[in-house]
Design an enzyme around this catalytic site. Structure first.
Site, short mmCIF file in Angstrom:
data_model
loop_
_atom_site.label_atom_id
_atom_site.label_comp_id
_atom_site.label_asym_id
_atom_site.label_seq_id
_atom_site.Cartn_x
_atom_site.Cartn_y
_atom_site.Cartn_z
N MET A 36 0.83 -1.20 0.00
CA MET A 36 0.00 0.00 0.00
C MET A 36 0.87 1.26 0.00
O MET A 36 0.40 2.37 0.28
CB MET A 36 -0.95 0.01 1.19
CG MET A 36 -2.01 -1.08 1.13
SD MET A 36 -3.52 -0.69 2.03
CE MET A 36 -2.90 -0.51 3.70
N HIS A 43 9.50 -3.40 3.45
CA HIS A 43 9.16 -3.59 2.05
C HIS A 43 10.42 -3.82 1.21
O HIS A 43 10.43 -4.65 0.30
CB HIS A 43 8.42 -2.36 1.50
CG HIS A 43 7.13 -2.06 2.18
ND1 HIS A 43 6.97 -0.98 3.02
CD2 HIS A 43 5.93 -2.70 2.15
CE1 HIS A 43 5.72 -0.95 3.47
NE2 HIS A 43 5.07 -1.99 2.97
#
Length: 301
Positions: A36, A43
């Site tokens: 997102m 990430h």
């Protein structure tokens, strides 16, 4: 690195890359990292793993509205596409897919992917409908990118279990790759929502990882300890922080997410065990977990 927002363009671009590879007698391996956005080192670790294992790496950035409840943080969820682009370039991403809501849901969606049972406890109890939104959007992304592998962090362990069930049940031709939780030096699990915390809240939030690490010590000590006793001790540690509002502290088998016998010593159990919690600090809800009885995470599909 190229960026696109149109779903048909993404599908076409990946088909073209596979065609090029086939003409050279090669099989192109595609890795997808769904996010997102507001990317952090957690990430980045997923992207590095994907880069190591695939020829083409696709990063999706989409704040998915259908997984947010009516009183949740959809509108204020942190967004910084320029910052995300820089991190993606650093980690060798080939394609950024950053659609808008109209790209992903041009008309009101009348079809949802729903996984039963695994979605009712833990975060599902406090966020009804959340996992329906997650499974629906991930299903769409898997169909669009048709990856060989998709990468997810273990911080969202329930999400990983739910998605694994979806992939198995629907015979999706993809391997889900679980990746370890990445933490700050002081133990706080990385999360895009950490930016919401005040300095005082962040300091108190360290009790989450501390309580989990203490639970691992109790387990490793050889002490005969039950799920009920672990939960009680963890509750006492967390509740001692004035700003902490406990949502849940749960101990379940993994990846089935089935409850454990309350009064059985966990040392006597052989299946992987998930210790998971969710705690609010002000308006910020944080989750964290650890796994016991597991050298490797048994959720590859």
């Amino acid at each position: 690195m190229i960026q696109m927002s149109n779903p048909a363009e993404l599908r076409s671009a990946i088909k073209e890359e596979r065609f090029k590879a086939a003409r050279e007698g090669k099989e192109l391996k595609v890795g997808l990292v769904p996010t997102m956005g507001y990317l952090h080192e957690g990430h980045a670790s997923l992207l590095r793993k994907a880069r190591e294992e695939n020829d083409l790496v696709v990063l999706s950035i989409f704040v998915n509205p259908i997984q947010f409840g009516p009183n949740e943080d959809l509108d204020r969820y942190p967004r910084d596409l320029e910052r995300d682009q820089a991190l993606a370039k650093r980690e060798g991403v080939d394609i950024i897919f950053a659609p808008g809501t109209q790209d992903m849901y041009p008309t009101p969606t009348k079809t949802k992917v729903q996984v039963a049972e695994l979605t009712t406890g833990l975060c599902g109890a406090a966020r009804p409908g959340h996992f329906d939104g997650v499974t629906t959007v991930v299903s769409k992304l898997l169909h669009l990118a048709s990856p060989d592998r998709a990468y997810f962090g273990l911080k969202d362990a329930q999400q990983l279990a739910v998605l694994s069930q979806m992939v198995r049940d629907l015979n999706m031709d993809v391997e889900l790759v679980p990746c370890p939780i990445v933490r700050e030096a002081d133990g706080l699990a990385l999360s895009s929502r950490n930016v919401y915390l005040t300095a005082e809240q962040r300091e108190e939030a360290l009790v989450l990882s501390r309580s989990l690490f203490e639970a691992r010590k109790w387990y490793d000590s050889g002490e005969s300890i039950t799920p009920r006793e672990i939960r009680r001790r963890m509750h006492d540690l967390i509740a001692a922080q004035p700003l902490a509002e406990i949502d849940y502290i749960e101990i379940v088998s993994f990846p089935s997410l089935e409850p454990l016998a309350e009064n059985t010593a966990i040392q006597e159990l052989t299946q992987p065990i998930l210790l998971a919690l969710a705690v609010k600090f002000g308006g910020t809800r944080l989750i964290d977990n650890i796994l016991l009885h597991s050298n490797e995470v048994p959720v590859h599909v």
